[in-house]
Scaffold this motif. Structure first.
Motif, short mmCIF file in Angstrom:
data_model
loop_
_atom_site.label_atom_id
_atom_site.label_comp_id
_atom_site.label_asym_id
_atom_site.label_seq_id
_atom_site.Cartn_x
_atom_site.Cartn_y
_atom_site.Cartn_z
N MET A 36 0.82 -1.07 -0.03
CA MET A 36 0.08 -0.09 -0.04
C MET A 36 0.92 1.19 0.06
N GLU A 37 0.58 2.02 -1.03
CA GLU A 37 1.36 3.36 -0.76
C GLU A 37 0.77 4.58 -0.10
N LEU A 38 1.29 5.16 0.68
CA LEU A 38 0.68 6.20 1.36
C LEU A 38 1.43 7.62 1.15
N ILE A 39 0.65 8.62 1.00
CA ILE A 39 1.23 9.98 0.58
C ILE A 39 0.53 10.79 1.68
N PHE A 40 1.25 11.55 2.28
CA PHE A 40 0.66 12.60 3.42
C PHE A 40 1.47 14.03 2.86
N SER A 41 0.41 14.94 2.77
CA SER A 41 0.94 16.25 2.57
C SER A 41 0.08 17.41 3.54
N ASP A 42 0.54 18.50 3.61
CA ASP A 42 -0.29 19.59 4.23
C ASP A 42 0.51 20.74 3.56
N ALA A 43 -0.26 21.88 4.04
CA ALA A 43 0.20 22.98 3.58
C ALA A 43 1.74 23.53 4.12
N LYS A 44 2.19 23.02 5.06
CA LYS A 44 3.68 23.07 5.51
C LYS A 44 4.73 22.59 4.84
N LEU A 45 4.39 21.59 4.11
CA LEU A 45 5.36 20.65 3.40
C LEU A 45 5.58 20.98 2.12
N GLN A 46 6.90 21.22 1.66
CA GLN A 46 7.15 21.55 0.32
C GLN A 46 6.96 20.31 -0.75
N SER A 47 7.34 19.23 -0.20
CA SER A 47 6.85 18.06 -0.96
C SER A 47 6.26 17.11 -0.16
N PRO A 48 5.26 16.19 -0.59
CA PRO A 48 4.43 15.38 0.48
C PRO A 48 5.58 14.23 0.76
N ALA A 49 5.13 13.76 1.82
CA ALA A 49 6.13 12.31 2.45
C ALA A 49 5.32 11.21 1.67
N LYS A 50 6.03 10.24 1.28
CA LYS A 50 5.46 9.10 0.68
C LYS A 50 6.37 7.78 0.93
N TRP A 51 5.64 6.90 1.37
CA TRP A 51 6.16 5.36 1.87
C TRP A 51 5.22 4.30 1.32
N THR A 52 5.80 3.33 1.45
CA THR A 52 5.12 2.05 1.27
C THR A 52 5.06 1.11 2.42
N ASP A 53 3.81 0.65 2.74
CA ASP A 53 3.74 -0.29 4.01
C ASP A 53 3.25 -1.55 3.15
#
Length: 64
Positions: free
Chosen positions: A1-18
């Motif tokens: 499963m690929e997860l992507i987290f992003s909010d207004a403060k991040l310049q680029s989204p955090a992305k990882w695979t569990d």
């Protein structure tokens, strides 16, 4: 499963695979366990089952 987290403060989204482990029971296919990808904090490593065992052991009052 690929997860992507992003909010207004991040310049680029955090992305990882569990990795999910599925099992089949009377309800159909259900998630049995999650193997966390690990890596840089705040990403977790290990498995969901191990994490839950630690939490339950920590919160169980000592027997007298």
């Amino acid at each position: 499963m690929e997860l992507i987290f992003s909010d207004a403060k991040l310049q680029s989204p955090a992305k990882w695979t569990d990795r999910l482990t599925l099992t089949r029971d009377a309800r159909g296919w259900v998630i049995d366990n999650i193997q966390y990808a690990g890596g840089n904090p705040p990403l977790r490593s290990g498995t969901l089952q191990d994490l839950l065992r630690k939490v339950l052991k920590r919160d169980t009052p000592a027997l007298q």
